[in-house]
Design an enzyme around this catalytic site. Structure first.
Site, PDB file in Angstrom:
ATOM      1  N   THR A   1       0.392  -1.415   0.277  1.00 28.95           N
ATOM      2  CA  THR A   1      -0.047  -0.102   0.241  1.00 28.95           C
ATOM      3  C   THR A   1       0.523   1.649  -0.400  1.00 28.95           C
ATOM      4  O   THR A   1       1.772   1.117   0.570  1.00 28.95           O
ATOM      5  CB  THR A   1      -1.152  -0.032   1.246  1.00 28.95           C
TER       6      THR A   1
ATOM      7  N   ARG B   1     -13.724  -6.805  -0.023  1.00 31.69           N
ATOM      8  CA  ARG B   1     -13.839  -6.768   1.273  1.00 31.69           C
ATOM      9  C   ARG B   1     -12.942  -5.165   0.543  1.00 31.69           C
ATOM     10  O   ARG B   1     -11.885  -4.284   0.358  1.00 31.69           O
ATOM     11  CB  ARG B   1     -12.646  -7.267   1.750  1.00 31.69           C
ATOM     12  N   VAL B   2     -13.445  -4.125   2.308  1.00 29.70           N
ATOM     13  CA  VAL B   2     -12.064  -3.055   2.358  1.00 29.70           C
ATOM     14  C   VAL B   2     -11.845  -3.165   3.445  1.00 29.70           C
ATOM     15  O   VAL B   2     -11.985  -3.499   4.585  1.00 29.70           O
ATOM     16  CB  VAL B   2     -13.761  -1.855   2.765  1.00 29.70           C
TER      17      VAL B   2
ATOM     18  N   ASP C   1      -8.131  -0.706   5.319  1.00 29.87           N
ATOM     19  CA  ASP C   1      -8.297   0.181   6.641  1.00 29.87           C
ATOM     20  C   ASP C   1      -8.035   1.607   5.454  1.00 29.87           C
ATOM     21  O   ASP C   1      -8.167   2.670   6.368  1.00 29.87           O
ATOM     22  CB  ASP C   1      -7.020   0.417   7.449  1.00 29.87           C
TER      23      ASP C   1
ATOM     24  N   THR D   1      -0.834   1.516   6.996  1.00 31.33           N
ATOM     25  CA  THR D   1      -0.116   0.245   6.138  1.00 31.33           C
ATOM     26  C   THR D   1       0.435  -1.407   7.304  1.00 31.33           C
ATOM     27  O   THR D   1       0.589  -0.780   8.339  1.00 31.33           O
ATOM     28  CB  THR D   1       0.720   0.677   5.454  1.00 31.33           C
TER      29      THR D   1
END
Lengths: 339, 339
Positions: free
Chosen positions: B206, B234-235, B237, B257
């Site tokens: 990320t 799916r999500v 953060d 991350t």
């Protein structure tokens, strides 16, 4: 005679001693009674006595009371705060008076898209779904996400595929189609056509619950149909952990309602908990301060919250908020207006 | 003679006075120099010297440096922290080395679904998108949501419809299809078939940035392709304000991350800010404490953060984290391993 006087005084003294001891024991017992209770909301907004009919008020009161008593009964029978929260919210979702489940508002596409989240204050585990269209009780799906997946948040079709994979039945989207809400969206769209301006109707009647059980565990949950006429798969604060819902056994359990964007930007429910944990504020002070901050940003809404000691707070900066609580050994309290 | 001695001493005294005044002015000037700077990450995970080739290390270093310098240049030229953050992240999104934009991992359906968010510390405004498939730079769409809508978060097709309505062009999903990532997902799915077990590959790479500009404004942003093999929309953060991204001029700007679910449950980036605001902790102490808390829950990952005074923190509990910062008047610092 001296002996008589002595005996009289001795008897009085003994009586006082017994009274003291009994009083002490009863005070101690009082101290040791487990505190438990539940607090719920059915949304904040322009809720005034003037705009309400006695019949309508009665309907809201009865439904709020039903949800409160059902959640409370679970707590009384040694059930968990998670079960109490889910049960209370399920009852409100099933009632067309509120903007969640059966009474959800319509999107710009004339669909009903529901968001929900739940959090366990003991483990800090959480579950959330957003944009589901075929789930009768989104709060139960949020709980399933929390308990049966490694994840926290599932979106739209994916969330429904997960529901199916867990054996939860999907329902026809027509279930959510209520005449009142359909009329609302059609009137707004007509007005948009007439004025050439886009109208975002602010959310009203999101529902939520927070509870403390006999074991000292806190939980909170929230469920909503979001904003009437919402576009672009807009997500408000209800399915966002730390914004619409938060629970932590260290501090409190809390559910928000209002203009979701301001609650997201303020990370509102976590902010209440953080003020309690790091600045030592009492629940009611912390919750009121965060509502003030949201007001200063231009937003509005309210919280319902309960802390680890069983204190309840229900601040809001709108005209009213459907709300109520029931603590052990006390009568249920239900309110709607600013009073 | 007396006059001579006097004149000699007078000259010396005058010289000392001049020196003092000049020193004072320069010290004052030093004090008044605006602090500004940028800090970035390219993900945390099992990044070790042993597993790295010199060529690969050089590629990562060069790209991190390019992003850092591009963001820094904007700050140096009186640009905003928002512009610097967006620019730095755009460069990382365009590079296939990282799990965002061009290098995004594949979902279980072999699609690439991208999440991003951005926050302005001055106004506490924020924007986020999740599950977009046709947006070259999700961070720029998140910024568009923040600046051109009343909302904070748009999802999947809705977010793309919003992009289109704002004149942002959608690209073919094939753009995100890189051989390396395709091989990754195919190997995982093969393994799933062989073992009969579902595999969730943890997120890596990320990207994110946080900056302080000359005007004293903080901003932060995050962009990701999420978990390899993710299901159910799916999500994590990254698109959640207060979890993956947070900025507040009162405290700090911060991007996370790692294993997203733990950062959501910890409301991690807001928790760092809250510890600074309510408990008076320094940025580095607050950031390290939250990483410790995440570790205690069983999660892993890291933060990059900058506070309102230009202090930088980059804690993580993994083997390594691609990271770097550049503060005014100082050389850029780029690191990868635990050192």
């Amino acid at each position: 005679m001296i002996r008589n006087i002595y005996s009289k005084w001795y008897n009085k003294f003994a009586l006082i001693c017994v009274a003291f001891v009994l009083f002490g024991i009863s005070a101690l017992a009082e101290e040791n009674v487990e505190k438990y209770g539940i607090v719920i909301h059915g949304g904040a907004g322009t809720i005034t006595k003037k705009a309400m009919t006695p019949e309508k008020e009665k309907m809201y009161r009865e439904k709020l009371n039903e949800a409160l008593e059902a959640g409370y009964k679970i707590l009384e029978n040694n059930g968990s705060s998670l079960d109490a929260v889910e049960k209370a919210i399920t009852i409100l979702e099933d009632c067309p008076l509120f903007n969640s489940g059966k009474g959800a508002v319509f999107t710009n596409n004339e669909t009903n898209e529901l968001d929900s989240s739940i959090m366990d204050g003991k483990t800090l585990n959480a579950g959330a779904v957003t944009g589901v269209r075929h789930i009768k009780n989104p709060i139960s799906l949020a709980r399933l996400v929390m308990e049966k997946s490694k994840h926290v948040m599932f979106v739209q079709d994916g969330a429904e595929a997960f529901a199916k994979s867990q054996g939860m039945s999907l329902i026809d989207a027509g279930y959510f189609r209520t005449e009142r809400r359909l009329k609302q969206i059609q009137e707004i769209k007509k007005k948009e056509q007439e004025t050439g301006k886009k109208i975002s109707s602010l959310p009203l009647c999101t529902v939520g619950a927070a509870a403390l059980d006999k074991a000292g565990n806190l939980a909170a949950g929230t469920s909503t149909g979001g904003m009437t006429n919402k576009r672009f798969g807009r997500v408000g604060d209800s399915p966002i952990i730390g914004a619409g819902t938060y629970a932590n056994n260290k501090t409190c359990a809390i559910s928000a309602t209002g203009w979701g964007e301001y609650f997201i930007r303020s990370v509102a429910t976590h902010d209440v908990s953080a003020m309690m944990e790091y600045a030592g504020l009492a629940l009611s002070d912390a919750a009121s301060k965060v509502i003030e901050k949201i007001g200063a940003l231009g937003g509005f809404g309210g919280f319902i919250a309960i802390d680890k000691k069983g204190n309840v707070a229900m601040p809001f900066n709108t005209r009213g908020m459907y709300r109520g609580y029931k603590l052990n050994g006390k009568k249920a309290v239900i309110k709607m207006y600013r009073e």
